[in-house]
Design a protein around this motif. Sequence first.
Motif, short mmCIF file in Angstrom:
data_model
loop_
_atom_site.label_atom_id
_atom_site.label_comp_id
_atom_site.label_asym_id
_atom_site.label_seq_id
_atom_site.Cartn_x
_atom_site.Cartn_y
_atom_site.Cartn_z
N ARG A 12 0.79 -1.22 0.00
CA ARG A 12 0.00 0.00 0.00
C ARG A 12 0.82 1.28 0.00
O ARG A 12 0.32 2.34 -0.35
CB ARG A 12 -0.95 0.00 1.20
N ARG A 27 -2.23 3.21 -2.30
CA ARG A 27 -3.58 2.64 -2.14
C ARG A 27 -4.21 3.27 -0.91
O ARG A 27 -3.51 3.78 -0.05
CB ARG A 27 -3.49 1.14 -1.92
N PRO A 28 -5.55 3.24 -0.81
CA PRO A 28 -6.21 3.84 0.35
C PRO A 28 -5.75 3.22 1.67
O PRO A 28 -5.61 1.99 1.76
CB PRO A 28 -7.70 3.55 0.11
N SER A 43 -2.64 10.15 -3.40
CA SER A 43 -3.67 9.37 -4.09
C SER A 43 -4.96 9.37 -3.28
O SER A 43 -4.97 9.54 -2.06
CB SER A 43 -3.17 7.96 -4.37
N TRP A 44 -6.02 9.17 -3.98
CA TRP A 44 -7.38 9.33 -3.50
C TRP A 44 -7.81 8.16 -2.60
O TRP A 44 -7.33 7.05 -2.75
CB TRP A 44 -8.27 9.41 -4.75
N GLY A 45 -8.72 8.39 -1.68
CA GLY A 45 -9.42 7.31 -1.01
C GLY A 45 -9.00 6.98 0.41
O GLY A 45 -9.60 6.11 1.04
N SER A 46 -7.95 7.65 0.95
CA SER A 46 -7.56 7.35 2.33
C SER A 46 -8.53 8.01 3.31
O SER A 46 -9.18 9.01 3.00
CB SER A 46 -6.13 7.82 2.60
N ALA A 67 -12.73 14.97 1.49
CA ALA A 67 -11.54 14.34 2.09
C ALA A 67 -11.20 14.98 3.44
O ALA A 67 -11.35 16.19 3.61
CB ALA A 67 -10.35 14.47 1.15
#
Length: 334
Positions: A12, A27-28, A43-46, A67
């Motif tokens: 990740r 990665r999230p 990067s997106w999504g955490s 976010a």
Amino acid sequence: MASTPLLRTDDRGLFCEAGGFYIDPWRPVERAVISHAHGDHASWGSAAYLGAEPSVPILRRRLGEAARIEGVPFGERVRMGGVTVSFHPAGHILGSAQVRVERGGEIWVFSGDYKRRADPTCETFEPVACHTFITEATFALPIYRWDDTPVVAREIFDWWEANREAGRASVLFCYALGKAQRILGELARLTDRSAFVHGSIEPLNECYRRAGIAMLPTRPVSETAKGQSFAGELVLAPPSAGGSTWMRRFGPASTAFASGWMRVRGTRRRRGFDRGFVISDHADWPDLLQTFEEIGAERVLTTHGYAEPLARYLRERGMAAGTLTTPFEGETED
Ligand SMILES: [Zn+2]
Ligand SMILES: [Zn+2]
């Protein structure tokens, strides 16, 4: 001292187990510590993000209103789990940071992307003493040496002037975040004319202006009336806009690309630009080596670009050095 390294990569991202967070995860994750707002690092999504205070408006723009993003002033120490974290200027783009992590007297610094040349649009790189330095190696070959930025800015201005006299548009390709604002900031020292920009650049200009950065006045191409003449005008656009129907409206135009890769002549020819301007937001070869010396790191881990040749070069000179595999891109060719 615990046997697990303070920072290590997994699937990740760059993981700090003792602190319970990742740096620039790809990665999230639950808790992300972010060096800067370029897409390969933020990067997106955490679930939660922590960055240097001046980077927050740009991160918000990139990651969206929903976010969870928190900012910490440069130099301020934050306790996270069993470690202390602080952000220090990387000189790469506005708000870009090196991340310093300390556990019981052991200090690691993750450089993110960085440069040592003066840039009127961002904070100046701060050398931070550490035991292990994780460095980017985008331009880590002896052929990569940058000219002084005012010299390059003058070249860009002269090119624009020559095109103006010939009645042509000057279409300059550059990254939308960082490079575009740096060029507009450098040109503001030479003229007060305005420039046109691609729609992806203007919102980032607004973030910079709100931070008090002086740049040329800009107008988005998308807001001009049909039939607008671009003869004699300067247009900044990201490389992805090149060759598209978007280009047609400019009529006769000279094209150029502003990038560290322009140091190698064949690259410009291969990509079909009329001109190449050698200007980069990454450290060149002498600046990389000078940085390692200044911070006095016992060990250097390299990532991005020419990581392996740089690690080998350092080992041959008696330094402890290795590589770290990450998907960070440095300055991509497009
Ligand atoms: Zn970057
Ligand atoms: Zn990068």
